[in-house]
Enzyme design. Sequence first.
Site, PDB file in Angstrom:
ATOM      1  N   LYS A  67       6.514   2.217  64.630  1.00 44.32           N
ATOM      2  CA  LYS A  67       7.604   1.245  64.514  1.00 44.32           C
ATOM      3  C   LYS A  67       8.798   1.950  63.876  1.00 44.32           C
ATOM      4  O   LYS A  67       8.836   2.199  62.680  1.00 44.32           O
ATOM      5  CB  LYS A  67       7.209   0.026  63.670  1.00 44.32           C
ATOM      6  CG  LYS A  67       8.142  -1.137  64.027  1.00 44.32           C
ATOM      7  CD  LYS A  67       8.477  -2.083  62.909  1.00 44.32           C
ATOM      8  CE  LYS A  67       9.309  -1.580  61.808  1.00 44.32           C
ATOM      9  NZ  LYS A  67      10.738  -1.340  62.133  1.00 44.32           N
ATOM     10  N   GLU A 111       6.041   8.293  51.827  1.00 49.37           N
ATOM     11  CA  GLU A 111       7.155   9.202  51.525  1.00 49.37           C
ATOM     12  C   GLU A 111       8.344   8.309  51.211  1.00 49.37           C
ATOM     13  O   GLU A 111       8.886   7.646  52.105  1.00 49.37           O
ATOM     14  CB  GLU A 111       7.429  10.112  52.709  1.00 49.37           C
ATOM     15  CG  GLU A 111       6.246  11.045  52.982  1.00 49.37           C
ATOM     16  CD  GLU A 111       6.509  12.072  54.057  1.00 49.37           C
ATOM     17  OE1 GLU A 111       7.598  12.068  54.656  1.00 49.37           O
ATOM     18  OE2 GLU A 111       5.606  12.887  54.300  1.00 49.37           O
ATOM     19  N   CYS A 171      16.964  11.581  51.906  1.00 47.26           N
ATOM     20  CA  CYS A 171      16.148  11.352  50.701  1.00 47.26           C
ATOM     21  C   CYS A 171      16.198  12.552  49.769  1.00 47.26           C
ATOM     22  O   CYS A 171      16.006  12.416  48.571  1.00 47.26           O
ATOM     23  CB  CYS A 171      14.708  11.059  51.108  1.00 47.26           C
ATOM     24  SG  CYS A 171      14.022  12.348  52.160  1.00 47.26           S
ATOM     25  N   GLU A 206      18.440   4.893  43.138  1.00 44.47           N
ATOM     26  CA  GLU A 206      18.826   5.612  44.359  1.00 44.47           C
ATOM     27  C   GLU A 206      19.978   4.867  45.028  1.00 44.47           C
ATOM     28  O   GLU A 206      19.829   3.700  45.415  1.00 44.47           O
ATOM     29  CB  GLU A 206      17.629   5.684  45.311  1.00 44.47           C
ATOM     30  CG  GLU A 206      17.929   6.509  46.554  1.00 44.47           C
ATOM     31  CD  GLU A 206      16.796   6.470  47.582  1.00 44.47           C
ATOM     32  OE1 GLU A 206      16.244   5.381  47.821  1.00 44.47           O
ATOM     33  OE2 GLU A 206      16.494   7.529  48.156  1.00 44.47           O
TER      34      GLU A 206
HETATM   35  P1  NAD Z   1      13.052   0.691  54.413  1.00 44.53           P
HETATM   36  O1  NAD Z   1      11.950   0.789  53.426  1.00 44.53           O
HETATM   37  O2  NAD Z   1      13.958  -0.460  54.354  1.00 44.53           O
HETATM   38  O3  NAD Z   1      12.481   0.721  55.906  1.00 44.53           O
HETATM   39  C1  NAD Z   1      11.665   1.772  56.381  1.00 44.53           C
HETATM   40  C2  NAD Z   1      10.820   1.266  57.531  1.00 44.53           C
HETATM   41  O4  NAD Z   1       9.892   0.318  57.027  1.00 44.53           O
HETATM   42  C3  NAD Z   1      11.605   0.537  58.622  1.00 44.53           C
HETATM   43  O5  NAD Z   1      11.061   0.851  59.874  1.00 44.53           O
HETATM   44  C4  NAD Z   1      11.367  -0.919  58.286  1.00 44.53           C
HETATM   45  O6  NAD Z   1      11.503  -1.786  59.380  1.00 44.53           O
HETATM   46  C5  NAD Z   1       9.930  -0.876  57.797  1.00 44.53           C
HETATM   47  N1  NAD Z   1       9.517  -1.983  56.928  1.00 44.53           N
HETATM   48  C6  NAD Z   1      10.288  -2.707  56.085  1.00 44.53           C
HETATM   49  N2  NAD Z   1       9.539  -3.640  55.463  1.00 44.53           N
HETATM   50  C7  NAD Z   1       8.267  -3.492  55.913  1.00 44.53           C
HETATM   51  C8  NAD Z   1       7.037  -4.154  55.647  1.00 44.53           C
HETATM   52  N3  NAD Z   1       6.945  -5.149  54.772  1.00 44.53           N
HETATM   53  N4  NAD Z   1       5.933  -3.747  56.297  1.00 44.53           N
HETATM   54  C9  NAD Z   1       5.981  -2.720  57.172  1.00 44.53           C
HETATM   55  N5  NAD Z   1       7.130  -2.064  57.478  1.00 44.53           N
HETATM   56  C10 NAD Z   1       8.255  -2.431  56.851  1.00 44.53           C
HETATM   57  O7  NAD Z   1      13.845   2.070  54.276  1.00 44.53           O
HETATM   58  P2  NAD Z   1      15.193   2.479  55.013  1.00 44.53           P
HETATM   59  O8  NAD Z   1      16.319   1.735  54.368  1.00 44.53           O
HETATM   60  O9  NAD Z   1      14.997   2.421  56.480  1.00 44.53           O
HETATM   61  O10 NAD Z   1      15.281   4.028  54.627  1.00 44.53           O
HETATM   62  C11 NAD Z   1      15.877   4.522  53.483  1.00 44.53           C
HETATM   63  C12 NAD Z   1      14.849   4.890  52.437  1.00 44.53           C
HETATM   64  O11 NAD Z   1      13.933   5.831  52.974  1.00 44.53           O
HETATM   65  C13 NAD Z   1      15.461   5.562  51.225  1.00 44.53           C
HETATM   66  O12 NAD Z   1      14.873   5.061  50.056  1.00 44.53           O
HETATM   67  C14 NAD Z   1      15.092   7.028  51.414  1.00 44.53           C
HETATM   68  O13 NAD Z   1      15.036   7.784  50.222  1.00 44.53           O
HETATM   69  C15 NAD Z   1      13.752   6.900  52.047  1.00 44.53           C
HETATM   70  N6  NAD Z   1      13.390   8.125  52.758  1.00 44.53           N
HETATM   71  C16 NAD Z   1      12.397   8.904  52.227  1.00 44.53           C
HETATM   72  C17 NAD Z   1      12.054  10.108  52.850  1.00 44.53           C
HETATM   73  C18 NAD Z   1      10.967  11.000  52.294  1.00 44.53           C
HETATM   74  O14 NAD Z   1      10.555  11.903  52.999  1.00 44.53           O
HETATM   75  N7  NAD Z   1      10.514  10.791  51.070  1.00 44.53           N
HETATM   76  C19 NAD Z   1      12.719  10.493  54.030  1.00 44.53           C
HETATM   77  C20 NAD Z   1      13.726   9.663  54.529  1.00 44.53           C
HETATM   78  C21 NAD Z   1      14.050   8.477  53.892  1.00 44.53           C
END
Ligand code: NAD
Length: 483
Positions: A175, A250, A284, A386
């Site tokens: 997803k 992650e 990130c 963040e």
């Molecule tokens: P997010 O947590 O809002 O969403 C990430 C994914 O999770 C999306 O596909 C979203 O639809 C899904 N999601 C949301 N709620 C969910 C639930 N309850 N159950 C299952 N899936 C769900 O994050 P974002 O805003 O898309 O991305 C930004 C964040 O990602 C930042 O905090 C960034 O630091 C982090 N990030 C971390 C890494 C790493 O490698 N550590 C890499 C890239 C981004």
Amino acid sequence: MSVITLDNYINGKLCPPTNDQYLDNVQPATGQVYSRLPQSNEQDVNNALQAAQKAFPQWSSLNPGERSHWLQKLADAIADNHEMLAQAESKDTGKPIQLTRTVDIQRAHDNLRFFAHAATQFSSESHATNPRTINYTLRQPLGPVACISPWNLPLYLLTWKIAPALAAGNTVVAKPSEVTPYTAYLLSQLCIDIGFPAGVLNIVHGTGQQAGAALTTHDDIKAISFTGGTETGIAIKQATLRQHKKISLELGGKNPFIVFADCDFKQAVETACRAAFSNQGQICLCGSRIYVEDSIYDDFVAAMIERMKQLNVGDPIDPKVDFGALVSANHLAKVQSYLDLAKAEGGEILTTNQDLELPIRCQEGYFLKPTLIIGLNNQCRSNQEEIFGPVATIQKFSSQSEVLQLANDSPYGLAASIWTNDLKRAHQMSSDIEAGIVWVNCWLLRDLRTPFGGMKASGMGREGGFEAMRFFTECKNVCINYR
Ligand code: NAD
């Protein structure tokens, strides 16, 4: 502008959502809707799971060389469509085309190619315990697994998850983020073009609350590989606590970029700028807390500002532009709210958005110039939370022990970048800093064989190389006595 309709990819076919509901997808550089994506529900997730279940016996019993062949074919399809994908990702995310060309799409290809090779090299251990006893480890694929990815590096992070899962013999329901669905949709078209086996990879679009939650809590999902925000990771962990799934998280970061006076000054300024503002600060691993030794602090701040002025902010599709739009109106508002907060906390903002000139096409886009803030203490929210945008804070320090304490005084522990020419100090700092990834005199260099991931609120499960494949297996020890 015509609006493109994106579909789910289930059992080898593109299919509309069963409820016929769609979400609008906006192009960040223009603020205009350019596509609509399925608002998938539990039924769509069930359909994808059924396809993944059905495909599992055959995919998992292929020999590694055959799985490798399919992953390599998909990698080749990405390479053959590199420019089309780079343009799509720039449109979808607002990031400069020069970045999607050189980083995102290239690395998506590298992920698939790397795990195509790894599939043929994956092995497990055996131990001759005594002359008549042998222990060996069986690593077996789990079944259908869930891969959930964020919006900031859409195709790169999607492939980072699906490639090791598929290489290890699992089938996948992925997803992608509802904010940036376009390249995942194009990947499903490439799968169809190359005749990728039906049901082995399924891609379901939609919101996290609906499609994401239905997927992660589904009983048939054996493992979840998630990249995204820390709060979402916690929610997924809590929702699946009683189901005993394997989970890799992650999550977010607030990474220190530490500059000692004995560094290579010019290179440190150049890289600090890149680390803070690449992809508009939406990586990130971005170095968003900059610490500079007091004897070079004033010169460093002045040089940073000069370098920031040279960044070409504008339409991401222009190859000369190196700083594009933020991903959405909501996200821009969130980042801007942190600028207000920083001012309220006593910070001084050293840059301004007022002189931003944009082409007509981008007047409604989500732009914010790179921003540097001084005068904040380490404990304030702007330094602890963040922000995930083009906003970096800069503080001075007077000793190694002081900067170590400041760097570690954070809920996060994803990455750190340390700038010094003192070898002993580089090793000491690398060992003492609380971060899963440490770069010394560099930033964002990546070798796919190395562990990747964070400590503390930045996640659990360091993955990379064969470790990433092992996560997607059940490990069983067999002890044979043949006396
Ligand atoms: P997010 O947590 O809002 O969403 C990430 C994914 O999770 C999306 O596909 C979203 O639809 C899904 N999601 C949301 N709620 C969910 C639930 N309850 N159950 C299952 N899936 C769900 O994050 P974002 O805003 O898309 O991305 C930004 C964040 O990602 C930042 O905090 C960034 O630091 C982090 N990030 C971390 C890494 C790493 O490698 N550590 C890499 C890239 C981004």
